[in-house]
Design an enzyme around this catalytic site. Structure first.
Site, mmCIF file in Angstrom:
data_model
loop_
_atom_site.group_PDB
_atom_site.id
_atom_site.type_symbol
_atom_site.label_atom_id
_atom_site.label_comp_id
_atom_site.label_asym_id
_atom_site.label_seq_id
_atom_site.Cartn_x
_atom_site.Cartn_y
_atom_site.Cartn_z
ATOM 1 N N GLU A 239 0.819 -1.381 0.094
ATOM 2 C CA GLU A 239 -0.391 -0.280 -0.220
ATOM 3 C C GLU A 239 1.011 1.318 0.137
ATOM 4 O O GLU A 239 0.884 2.502 -1.072
ATOM 5 C CB GLU A 239 -0.639 0.329 1.357
ATOM 6 C CG GLU A 239 -1.624 1.437 1.202
ATOM 7 C CD GLU A 239 -1.322 1.754 2.899
ATOM 8 O OE1 GLU A 239 -1.353 2.838 2.772
ATOM 9 O OE2 GLU A 239 -1.622 1.041 3.922
ATOM 10 N N GLU A 309 9.760 3.479 1.863
ATOM 11 C CA GLU A 309 9.036 2.972 2.944
ATOM 12 C C GLU A 309 8.839 2.246 4.309
ATOM 13 O O GLU A 309 8.473 2.485 4.465
ATOM 14 C CB GLU A 309 8.001 2.673 1.572
ATOM 15 C CG GLU A 309 7.163 2.886 1.201
ATOM 16 C CD GLU A 309 6.774 5.226 1.549
ATOM 17 O OE1 GLU A 309 6.236 4.838 2.525
ATOM 18 O OE2 GLU A 309 7.187 5.887 1.136
#
Length: 1257
Positions: A239, A309
């Site tokens: 995501e 991330e």
């Protein structure tokens, strides 16, 4: 990124029995926000029918619910005009993953606990009633039902379990009733469903709120529950990488679009909120769909983005690992110990997150991100449905087609697979359904990849009757950071899909039953030392967990835990055995119907995102989706069939797992989990080890169940709080009248045509502002603002105002009426009232309906509070105990203890901005707190504003009758006596501090703060910056746009001479700094997951401050603080760009446009319009708002920036670190501690609430 919990509490498929979602505008307060505005668990005059979830109940409670503001450590009202409205996030944010509640969004519609009860209502099953119900049913418009969603939660009971029904009816009546109740509920007439040949499903719903905007959400049916043992957290990782790595999404940011994403157990959702077109009138939907297509199906798994991330997620993991998160994990682990839900939390495992390479991540994506496993939702101002369908096909039509293999022929259009692949599409608004033809060559195609038939794909062990040998002993989670005792008792059953009128009827009966329980328990706040802090019963469906869970949650001071359990289970057993009374049935049934009627009238005011969330959750649960009007008509149709015996029978089934605990016939609890502190404070002995055992918990439950029970007596509910004869006497004595609005103007009434605002002033000195608004049908809001607040507390009476307001709310009485009578009066009249105290003000806010004299009832309540409030010693004792608990809990919160230490340093120890200490609390008396509060309630120190769907005659009659007859005359003298707060003289050794907190896990946070002017340009050192800037502007006029605001008609005041100069420019500056902090500290340097800049701009007090909140790891937190300081100071060398300013303007103007039809927003705009203590607030602050934003220049924003003190001598910082290194304990002395938001140490209501992770931006 934030996770979503899809708990739908008694969700009734659009029937409005479930609470509408309360919008948080995608704005999540991280622990670092430290906004200490407290929504208390102990509500004042709270009548509640909101049993969907305890956390929802606080949004809806009727009655004088205390919405208390403690000293706000950082954040004042976010709006430029001081309205307390939830801000909309300004940039895209990626909210992902953990155990959070799907209640993360709630409707911003005013929501009432429904009110007056029809005594003439009959609940017998007469033929006329059945016939009437049938007519109601067939008149409802229908639309296509759409495909049978295979991802709906399982509703299958284990073999041998069946629902019991006992209806004493004649055969003919029973047959007619069964035929009606067995018929299907109608489907939403405007909801269009379809499916592309590659398997992508889509839902389209036209909705014009907000206008010219739409929501596009892509739901992928994969979440943490689908991860293998070595993939824990990989769904969340994808995501992040897919969302933040999308270039097409980034390009949308310049259009005014906002984007976000989140991951949960059962799904991952990417969503974009966008204008329908650009300034050049280009349709934006294709670009939005293209961005979602790239994010979902064509992400670039670049090594650089993955590493970025990875760092962000590891920081997020530490940041969210609060004690609340750990408690929520414990609850879910025990509740779902038999399946993967207990060990697949979306945030994942740190050791695994550190290891995955691009190939590992890509393989998970390939396994689950395929078209047939995704659903697209488009809700908004969409006018042309066929065009929208074509746009969807153009963007997504070829996605995945070439990669899918295998086919199985299916010839029947009525087969299950045909229904899956060839859904019906409703094209008419009247609900006529047609088959949308698909390419015949593709009709036989079935894909190799298929989503799970049941989401989430887990097997539950249901709560069924069994022997005590199978009973799980209560589990105990003990931790040093817990302050209070809490226990959760769970019962788990399959979801009952609400598809028929019978299903709806059962939900209605449960709501009635649980409403009675909640009210009864709330009335037990009578003794000086109540045994519990709160008792909540939640019965809710959960799409994310695939089950329905009933939870009894009890919180208490540790010393009272046994009595708290006894009282709670005793009350549950009493209700189960005796049931509700006929009066309670009449009261709450009628209340629910009125609430439903109100929401049906508001059908055109529901926002697109609320509609979308509701549809997504309903589909996940397998509930029929109806609009508000259909829901109300369906509810009316079944209400006439409800009987007292059936309500009590259905309700008893919900409660028997507690009421019959230990009996063979009782369902076994799915889990009982107690969360308790390791040490507790005992007077005279200090910190003492807290001991508790599973056996003691069980014994306390049995003791409560063994106590004798008596049926509930009926209560007499007043129809009026002010009798007509009493009112007439008051009018004769006090002769209420309007007087000139100001000494300079003879007019007694000033009406502004452009804004619709009317200003009045009563003879007793109370100024009144009102605005007639048709935006929220038959609804109104009213706020009384009283100047002073905590700032008026003297040095010898610290805490008197804040404790006094709490004391007033604890008592809950007015005149000769008991607390219970006032609460029921609020239920009957659909009144919701909150009492609040801040540093500057005390306020009472009322929400009411215009139906059945609801506004007059609200004014009666306000009149009684002003004239006949009741103060009692036992209420003071309870209020004092609450703040003592707050105080003692501070050292157990890393965020609050860190923020407190900084605030004490910056404001030179001013206790008016912290919690009252035990010594201050001990010094308070009932008379001192009453005087501190009520002495502020004088005419020239109060202001009342009202917004709603009323007439001029109606509102002015209420104003004269109930405000005009109040004895409010007098002058508030304390303004001169208030000691102005000041900042500590600098430089000081306290400008850079640290806090260490003993904890089993490592975490870190930091706060950076410094002086700023207030909203109107006044500073703590006595300067009037607006005057200085205006003079400089007139001397150095360079012709910039800010020097003349050209609008239709005559030019208006220049921005730099406008009272709102600092309100406007500081708001823009806040957006710009926030964007830079994210780009630099989070994205480029990877030092944090969450960083934010907020301004606290006071209205009355002549100062303000800014604060930067940052979370990090202990090893990076010092670097993160330095990076934040560099960003703050960097605006000198790295100037503001046109692009940054334009984006900030778009964000704030969009927020304004989205809220402008809301009654609550207008209430904020009206605030202080006639306040003598806020003299610069005038009509131009409302009328010029849009043009002021548009006129602001870079030079204007830089002028505002110059007034933020960011130099080393003015800036304060405090770093907080938690871990096991006790020797480093440098926490602030306990005498200085103060409390933060909520009941410190008391766990938030609702499974998984605290585990929501934070936005990336």
């Amino acid at each position: 990124m934030a996770a979503s919990t899809s708990t739908s509490s008694l969700s009734v498929v659009g029937t409005n029995l479930s609470l509408p979602p309360h919008r948080h505008h995608r704005h999540f307060h991280s622990p670092s926000s430290i906004s200490t505005r407290i929504r208390t668990n102990r509500l004042f005059l709270s009548s509640s029918l909101a049993f969907s979830s305890p956390r929802d109940a606080r949004v809806v409670h009727a009655g004088l619910g205390l919405r208390r503001n403690t000293p706000d450590v950082w954040k004042h009202y976010s709006s430029v005009l001081s309205q307390p409205t939830a801000p909309v996030p300004v940039r895209q944010s990626c909210t992902s993953c953990c155990l959070a509640s799907a209640k993360k969004r709630r409707s911003n519609l005013p929501r009432f606990v429904p009110g007056a009860f029809f005594d003439s209502s009959s609940f017998g099953l007469s033929k006329d009633k059945l016939r009437h119900a049938s007519v109601k049913r067939v008149q409802l418009p229908h639309a296509t039902v759409g495909p049978d969603e295979p991802h709906a939660a399982s509703t299958t009971w284990q073999e041998g379990v069946a629902e019991k029904q006992d209806l004493s009816l004649f055969d003919s009546e029973l047959e007619r009733l069964e035929g009606f109740l067995g018929s299907e509920l109608p489907s939403h007439p405007k909801l269009h469903r379809g499916q592309l040949k590659n398997g992508i499903r889509y839902l389209i719903l036209p909705n014009k709120v907000p206008p010219t905007r739409f929501e596009a959400h892509m739901e992928v049916h994969v979440g943490s529950i689908d991860e293998e043992d070595d993939e824990q957290g990989i769904a969340h990782m994808i995501e992040h990488v897919a969302f933040l790595g999308s270039k097409k999404r980034e390009k949308l940011l310049g259009t005014g679009a906002r984007s976000n994403a989140y991951t949960d157990f059962h799904h991952t959702v990417f969503h974009i909120h966008s204008p329908t077109s650009t300034k050049d009138s280009d349709d934006l939907l294709p670009s939005v769909l293209d961005a979602l297509n790239e994010i979902t199906f064509h992400p670039n798994f670049l090594a650089s983005r993955i590493e970025k991330e990875r760092r962000a997620i590891l920081s997020e993991l530490q940041m969210m690992n609060t004690i609340e998160y750990r408690v929520d994990c414990q609850l879910l682990q025990h509740l779902h110990s038999e399946n993967k839900l207990s060990k697949r939390f979306p945030i994942g495992l740190e050791e695994q997150i550190k290891k995955w390479d691009a190939d590992k991540i890509r393989k998970f994506h390939e396994r689950w991100y395929f078209p047939a496993n995704a659903t697209l939702y488009i809700v908004g101002d969409i006018g042309n449905i066929p065009k929208t369908v074509n746009q969807i096909e153009a963007v997504f039509g070829q996605t995945g087609v070439d990669n899918e293999k295998g086919s199985v022929a299916t010839s029947s259009a009525f087969g299950a697979m045909a229904s899956f692949l060839v859904p019906k599409l409703s094209v008419g608004l009247g609900g006529n359904s047609i088959e949308r033809p698909t390419n015949t060559t593709d009709q036989s195609k079935v894909f190799k990849k298929e989503r799970h038939a049941v989401r989430p794909p887990v097997k539950h062990t249901w709560s069924l009757p069994g022997s005590s040998a199978n009973l799980k002993p209560p589990q105990i989670f003990q931790h040093e950071l817990l302050q209070n005792f809490s226990i959760n008792m769970f019962c788990k059953i399959p979801v009952n899909k609400v598809q028929t009128y019978r299903d709806l009827r059962i939900v209605l009966m449960k709501r009635i039953f649980l409403s009675a329980l909640h009210f009864r328990i709330n009335t037990r706040y009578k003794s000086s030392n109540p045994p519990f802090t709160s008792v909540e019963l939640d019965h809710s469906d959960s799409g994310r967990e695939g089950c329905t869970v009933t939870t009894l949650t009890i919180t208490a001071e540790p010393k009272n835990w046994q009595n708290a359990i006894r009282v709670a289970v005793h009350e549950v057993r009493r209700l189960k055995e005796f049931g509700v009374t006929q009066g309670e049935l009449t009261r709450y049934l009628d209340a629910l119907l009125r609430d439903s009627e109100h929401l049906a009238a508001m059908i055109d005011n529901v926002s697109s995102v609320d509609n979308l969330d509701f549809i997504m959750e309903s589909d996940a649960l397998g509930h029929k989706v109806m609009d508000q009007s259909q829901g109300h008509e369906s509810l009316i149709a079944v209400a006439g069939t409800v009987t007292l015996d059936e309500v009590n029978s259905v309700g008893a089934q919900v409660l028997e797992f507690i009421a019959d605990f230990g009996k063979l016939s009782a369902p076994l609890p799915a889990a009982i989990v107690a969360c308790v502190p390791k040490k507790v404070h005992i007077e005279g002995a200090g910190e003492t080890e807290f001991k508790i055992s599973s056996t003691e918990i069980t014994d306390a439950m049995k003791a409560g169940l063994d106590e004798p029970i008596e049926p509930e007596p009926e209560l007499e509910v007043p129809k009026e709080l002010v009798q007509s004869s009493t009112l007439q006497e008051l009018k004769n004595q006090r002769k209420p009248a309007f007087i000139p609005v100001s000494p300079e103007i003879e007019a007694k009434k000033l009406h502004d045509e452009e804004t619709g605002i009317t200003r009045l002033r009563l003879a007793n000195g109370i100024p009144v502002n009102y605005k007639i608004s048709k935006s929220e049908t038959q609804s109104g809001v009213m706020r009384l603002i009283v100047g002073g607040g905590r700032a008026a507390e003297g040095s010898d009476s610290r805490g008197s105002v804040i404790v006094g307001v709490r004391t007033l709310s604890e008592g809950g009485r007015v005149g000769n009426f008991s607390r219970e009578q006032v609460e029921l009066f609020c239920v009957n009249n659909q009144i919701n009232c909150s009492l609040e105290s801040t540093e500057e003000f005390i306020s009472l806010e009322f929400r009411f309906t215009l139906r059945n004299n609801g506004m007059r009832a609200a004014f009666q309540l306000l009149h009684m509070v002003l004239e006949h409030s009741v103060w009692s010693d036992d209420a003071l004792d309870r209020a004092r105990q609450v703040y003592l608990s707050y105080y003692r809990s501070i050292p157990k919160s890393l965020e609050r203890s860190t923020a407190h230490k900084l605030m004490v340093a910056m404001l030179d120890g001013d206790e008016r901005f912290t919690e009252p200490t035990p010594s201050s609390l001990e010094n308070l008396t009932l008379q001192s707190v009453k005087d501190a509060v009520m002495n502020q309630f004088v005419g020239n120190n109060m202001e009342v504003s009202i917004v709603g769907d009323f007439t001029e005659e109606e509102i002015e009659s209420c104003i004269l009758d109930y405000l005009g007859t109040a004895q409010a005359t007098g002058n508030f003298k304390n303004q001169q006596q208030i000691i102005p707060p000041t900042f500590r003289l600098s430089p000081s050794s306290l400008q850079s501090q640290e806090v260490f907190l003993n904890d089993t896990d490592e975490r870190a946070c930091a706060y950076i703060a410094g002086p700023a002017p207030n909203r109107w340009g006044f500073t703590a050192d006595g300067n009037d910056l607006l005057e200085t800037i205006d003079n400089a502007s007139s001397v150095n006029n360079n012709g910039t746009k800010s020097d003349a605001l050209q609008t239709e008609g005559a030019p208006r005041r220049s921005l730099r001479s406008h009272p709102l100069f600092f309100g406007i420019t500081m708001g823009l500056l806040s957006e710009i700094i926030n964007s830079r902090l994210f780009t630099t500290v989070r994205d480029s340097l990877g030092l944090t997951y969450d960083v934010s800049f907020e301004l606290n701009l006071f209205d009355r007090l002549k100062l303000g401050w800014y604060v930067v909140s940052v979370t990090s790891t202990p090893s990076k937190v010092h670097k993160a603080v330095d990076a934040c300081k560099n960003v703050l100071r960097g605006l000198h060398s790295n100037g503001i760009t046109v692009r940054e300013l334009d984006r900030a303007k778009r964000t704030l103007l969009m927020r304004h446009e989205a809220e402008i039809k809301s009654n609550a927003y207008w209430l904020g705009l009206l605030a202080h319009l006639q306040s003598s203590s806020v003299p610069r607030k005038d009509l131009s602050c409302i009328k010029d708002l849009t043009s002021l934003y548009e006129a602001a220049t870079i030079e204007d924003t830089c002028l505002a920036y110059e007034q933020l003190k960011v130099d080393e001598d003015s800036l304060y910082s405090c770093i907080g670190v938690s871990g096991a290194q006790a020797a480093q304990d440098i926490a602030a002395p306990v005498e200085e501690e103060e409390a933060g938001e909520g009941y410190p140490g008391v766990l938030p209501m609702g499974r998984g609430l605290s585990t929501m992770t934070r936005p990336t931006t």
